[in-house]
Write an enzyme that holds these catalytic residues in place. Sequence first.
Site, PDB file in Angstrom:
ATOM      1  N   CYS A 139      33.329  16.631  15.712  1.00  0.00           N
ATOM      2  CA  CYS A 139      31.790  16.525  16.095  1.00  0.00           C
ATOM      3  C   CYS A 139      30.841  15.857  15.268  1.00  0.00           C
ATOM      4  O   CYS A 139      30.298  16.490  14.226  1.00  0.00           O
ATOM      5  CB  CYS A 139      31.304  17.873  16.510  1.00  0.00           C
ATOM      6  SG  CYS A 139      29.669  18.194  17.004  1.00  0.00           S
ATOM      7  N   CYS A 172      27.516  18.165  14.670  1.00  0.00           N
ATOM      8  CA  CYS A 172      28.007  19.115  13.801  1.00  0.00           C
ATOM      9  C   CYS A 172      27.763  18.729  12.563  1.00  0.00           C
ATOM     10  O   CYS A 172      27.406  19.362  11.568  1.00  0.00           O
ATOM     11  CB  CYS A 172      29.257  19.653  14.228  1.00  0.00           C
ATOM     12  SG  CYS A 172      29.525  20.164  15.725  1.00  0.00           S
TER      13      CYS A 172
END
Length: 109
Positions: A34, A37
């Site tokens: 991600c 993230c």
Amino acid sequence: MGNGKPMEVNDGNFEKEVLDSPTPVLVDFWAAWCGPCRMVAPELEKLAEEESDRLKVAKLNVEDNRVIAARYGISSIPTMILFKDGKEQKRLMGARSKARILEEIIAFI
């Protein structure tokens, strides 16, 4: 109290480290693939360091810990949930700066 850096939590220790914590805990639900993230990770590290006297920051990898991710209905990441006294208090979705995160959770810590 936090120790100044995010701690890893998992399906096995989530209850002890998050739900039973006397200190509010901000849990970052994330995954290695991600991009957003990875963008929010340094912001959470700064938050953990600067607010260690009143907040713990924890990270839960949703790929490795599907039980907890499913329990809290995590469908997009990054999602950050602030837990206090064993209950969800605030849910933040998407990457944001340390200042924005703190602004959203300050009332609960």
